[in-house]
Design a protein around this motif. Structure first.
Motif, PDB file in Angstrom:
ATOM      1  N   GLY A  20       0.801  -1.218   0.000  1.00 52.33           N
ATOM      2  CA  GLY A  20       0.000   0.000   0.000  1.00 52.33           C
ATOM      3  C   GLY A  20       0.824   1.254   0.000  1.00 52.33           C
ATOM      4  O   GLY A  20       2.035   1.224  -0.252  1.00 52.33           O
ATOM      5  N   ASN A  21       0.162   2.369   0.297  1.00 54.83           N
ATOM      6  CA  ASN A  21       0.854   3.659   0.253  1.00 54.83           C
ATOM      7  C   ASN A  21       0.387   4.623   1.338  1.00 54.83           C
ATOM      8  O   ASN A  21       0.463   5.830   1.159  1.00 54.83           O
ATOM      9  N   ILE A  22      -0.106   4.081   2.470  1.00 57.52           N
ATOM     10  CA  ILE A  22      -0.425   4.987   3.573  1.00 57.52           C
ATOM     11  C   ILE A  22       0.881   5.378   4.266  1.00 57.52           C
ATOM     12  O   ILE A  22       1.955   4.870   3.931  1.00 57.52           O
ATOM     13  N   ASN A  23       0.794   6.308   5.209  1.00 54.35           N
ATOM     14  CA  ASN A  23       2.023   6.850   5.779  1.00 54.35           C
ATOM     15  C   ASN A  23       2.526   6.088   6.996  1.00 54.35           C
ATOM     16  O   ASN A  23       3.473   6.515   7.633  1.00 54.35           O
ATOM     17  N   ASN A  24       1.904   4.975   7.306  1.00 53.32           N
ATOM     18  CA  ASN A  24       2.406   4.153   8.413  1.00 53.32           C
ATOM     19  C   ASN A  24       3.421   3.153   7.871  1.00 53.32           C
ATOM     20  O   ASN A  24       3.184   2.536   6.828  1.00 53.32           O
ATOM     21  N   ALA A  25       4.509   2.982   8.609  1.00 56.47           N
ATOM     22  CA  ALA A  25       5.583   2.104   8.131  1.00 56.47           C
ATOM     23  C   ALA A  25       5.078   0.685   7.872  1.00 56.47           C
ATOM     24  O   ALA A  25       5.598  -0.012   7.008  1.00 56.47           O
ATOM     25  N   CYS A  48       2.980   0.249   3.890  1.00 57.62           N
ATOM     26  CA  CYS A  48       3.440   0.832   2.620  1.00 57.62           C
ATOM     27  C   CYS A  48       4.612   0.065   2.028  1.00 57.62           C
ATOM     28  O   CYS A  48       5.670   0.628   1.794  1.00 57.62           O
ATOM     29  N   ILE A  49       4.414  -1.221   1.763  1.00 55.32           N
ATOM     30  CA  ILE A  49       5.415  -1.915   0.948  1.00 55.32           C
ATOM     31  C   ILE A  49       4.809  -2.170  -0.434  1.00 55.32           C
ATOM     32  O   ILE A  49       3.597  -2.139  -0.623  1.00 55.32           O
TER      33      ILE A  49
END
Lengths: 502, 502
Positions: B348-353, B356-357
């Protein structure tokens, strides 16, 4: 006695004397200098026999000003004396590299040094043409450290004779040797004869020339003094022969400011040597290296005990089942010394698991390790029609990582002077507080692909740049207030540089 | 009393009785069945109150043949009896999944089960439209396991009300709640009132419908019984309320063959609960689940002690600083149970580490973990205009990994029947010895980019296929003698499948 009346600070003062050439000067004679100058007093430096009746003592002065010295030798009826002036360091001369801020490095003049190294095990023992190619590649500024061996290398892709040998003797006949039998290739017979008490000075002189060539390019020479890839017996010498070798190496090379001591490559594969042996070599180096160059030792399966006080930094080969990236922090915490992961697989396409990662993965590992407060080492192993692989021979670079590593080096060198502080975080952060309550915050996102990131800082103005570490671009996002959101492309391998403005 | 005269093997026999609706039937009444059939004798199964004066006892028969049963209940003057026939399992019905070969899984009929799971925490509590979308995506066969919660979820991107609640009561008023204050949002006031002694049977009935929908698709329902993402107080109940809940869950869901018990998501974030609490819940499940479904518990920072005998397999969330891939082997060695890394970051692309892979990295982790003898779990967190993220809500999939994971699942399911043996190697190898001295050797190269590989086997003929795990192609390289070299494209994410021919 010959020597220069003037030497640059951190340059080499070489004192040359004539002496006996008969018998075995390597074992039967000795020579020693004692140096004094501003801030340095009574510095004892052993010299060495350079062949043809020539003896040398080399000294690296640490300060500017007037130095005096005296030379004693087994063959001198009386002490000889002299003096010289040490001038300021020339351009690009920052002195030897030291440990700084516990986990990092700085040159002796205080300039930060961020290692971005490579490995070319025996580049200096290849044909002249290949050596020139290597230096031409290195001149492109990709790297500021190179690891290479004093002894020649016998290994897969490394079957041909080196351009010189460290001892007087004749090498083993390699007729019939091949990829299948080289591992157990016997050195007991087939013309393999060496006098481990008689060095070949030309071999060492050539290495010195290479060290100086590297020095001109601003590259540290991380010398691998012992290694197990051997068909000649250099890894199986007797203790007194080993000690003679270590003394000779230290006495010849110590005065070059860009030397580092890598005691071994894969120390644990040198089956003859015990930990007591390595500790004895360490004693020789610690007692005789008047510059006290950086010292480490590189592993295969088993890490050396890096808590030993003689070890200045950890020089680690990744452990097969453990990512070097993630271990960086643990090794830092364990050893409280700089972590240099000098082998993390090579960019290339050979069939060995250690020699076939992509340039992208090499670059990622460098950034990750660096942002976690360690340092990394490059190497390259692409199949080549003449078996010239950068990892061992140098030659030409074929990979995609070198220019990205140069880009990383530039980013690091742009970090402002001042107190250095790397802070491990979920998204690795390298934060460096600077004078005037300003700072630079460098954050590597690696495999994370966020499409935005939110920041909340104390009151102030923040300059934000988005770095694409793979495409080597820096996008200026502008200046923001203390709370802001930055849009990102949702791609891998991005970094964010935030500068708090004064 | 109503029930079917005929039930499929591993199907559900449901016995329905009328009883009192007054008072609190959940706490004041009890009902229990005792079942006997071929190979099963005296199997005691607690029933539950389903509202409106309806009581149910559910039983999953493990064998074909004639079964008899008797029902006792607090409200019955005398025991009731009945009998039914268990017919052979229908198509696609392989029974519940069990641990097999120490580290792996098989259905009760012996068919191997290779988990390729996903997580949609509260997909079943979304709008009907979104639930339908979820089931339509799942029908594409990407996954054969899904993790989801019995309780609704309160968390970032999870602010709206669920489609139903597990208890009678009224939810907290969320006026004024936002991304910044939701973490500490108080449930002490603002209309939050629940009777933790009165379940809402409709909530649980709906979950049962979902379990059956998944069963039709050949998907295991890995039920998360407790979790900390809560604004209503379901994670802060008293011990007797917890126990009532655990009993109710087990009594309702146990008879569904595709149920797994995931005791908690991030057990260590349920700060109220002690290890003694978890062990008490385990006792309830072990004593009351007549099917003995698979049991595990999922962590945030701290792994639960997976050596506890009630835990059938490890359900692990990756540790932030440690790659899950490389730890798979260590966890296997430590726990000697199947390793399921059910959370390894989401595509994904949210801002949590953790969210977002890339799809490529997700796919790589799946292959690596699987080839090291563990299993992995998918999840997806792309920014969405209505905040519908697969990871929590289901809906539509947007990532690149699902079809690659289906490809992996197919490769695994193509492995021939027979003794299973995963063997960790430098290049991960999954080798499976088969009858007739044939075998299949599946080797994943991951980040390694060799341009060739050399093989040397015992005398025989070997069929070689080169698999591109990212582009989902299988190249037939032909049949080779015992020693051979295979050319490869020098790209990442390749695999080699070698079949020794009979």
């Amino acid at each position: 006695m010959e020597y220069s009346r003037q030497t640059e600070r951190w340059g080499v003062q070489e004192i040359v004397l004539q002496g006996p050439a008969e018998g075995n000067p390597f074992t039967e004679q000795w020579i020693r200098g004692t140096f004094a100058g501003p801030g340095q007093n009574n510095v004892k430096v052993n010299g060495f026999y350079d062949g043809d009746g020539i003896y040398k003592v080399r000294f690296m002065p640490s300060y500017e000003g007037e130095y005096s010295f005296r030379i004693e030798a087994s063959f001198l009826p009386e002490t000889q004396e002299g003096s010289f002036t040490v001038t300021p360091a020339g351009e690009g001369n920052h002195g030897p590299v030291r440990v700084a801020y516990t986990y990092h490095f700085a040159y002796e003049d205080g300039t930060m040094y961020y290692p971005v190294g490579t490995t070319c095990y025996v580049w200096e023992l290849q044909s002249e043409a290949v050596q020139k190619e290597t230096l031409a590649e290195l001149a492109k500024g990709y790297f500021n450290k190179i690891r290479f061996c004093v002894f020649p290398k016998h290994y897969i892709y490394n079957f041909h004779e080196p351009s010189s040998y460290p001892y007087e003797g004749t090498p083993v006949d390699t007729t019939g040797m091949n990829k299948k039998n080289f591992h157990s290739y016997s050195m007991e017979d087939k013309g393999n004869h060496w006098d481990f008490y008689r060095f070949n000075p030309a071999h060492f002189r050539h290495i010195e020339e290479c060290i100086l060539e590297l020095q001109k390019l601003g590259i540290e020479a991380d010398l691998i003094v012992m290694h197990p890839y051997d068909r000649w017996g250099f890894s199986h010498m007797q203790p007194d022969q080993d000690d003679l070798y270590w003394n000779y190496v230290v006495n010849r090379f110590s005065a070059y400011r860009n030397v580092w001591w890598s005691f071994a490559n894969e120390w644990d594969l040198l089956r003859d040597k015990t930990v007591a042996d390595w500790e004895r070599y360490a004693e020789i180096v610690v007692q005789n290296d008047h510059v006290q160059h950086l010292r480490s030792i590189h592993n295969c399966h088993t890490l050396y005990d890096y808590s030993k006080p003689w070890i200045t930094h950890c020089c680690i080969q990744r452990q097969p089942d453990v990512m070097p990236v993630e271990m960086t922090n643990q090794w830092r915490d364990k050893y409280r010394k700089p972590i240099v992961i000098d082998e993390l697989c090579y960019e290339g396409n050979i069939n060995n698991a250690w020699g076939c990662i992509s340039g992208q993965e090499m670059t990622r590992r460098f950034w990750e390790i660096t942002m976690r407060g360690g340092y990394a080492g490059h190497g390259e192993t692409f199949v080549h029609p003449q078996d010239i692989l950068w990892w061992s021979h140098g030659g030409k670079l074929h990979g995609e990582s070198p220019e990205r590593l140069r880009f990383l080096k530039k980013i690091l060198e742009e970090l402002p002077e001042g107190g250095l502080q790397f802070a491990g975080r979920r998204l690795a952060v390298n934060q460096r507080r600077m004078p005037g309550n300003t700072w630079v915050h460098l954050q590597y996102l690696g495999k994370s692909t966020p499409s935005f990131l939110e920041y909340s800082f104390e009151e102030g103005q923040y300059h934000v740049e988005v770095i694409d570490t793979w495409n080597m671009t820096i996008e200026d996002k502008g200046v923001f207030g203390p709370e802001f959101t930055i849009n990102l492309p949702g791609r891998e391998y991005m970094a964010v540089r935030i500068t708090k403005m004064g």
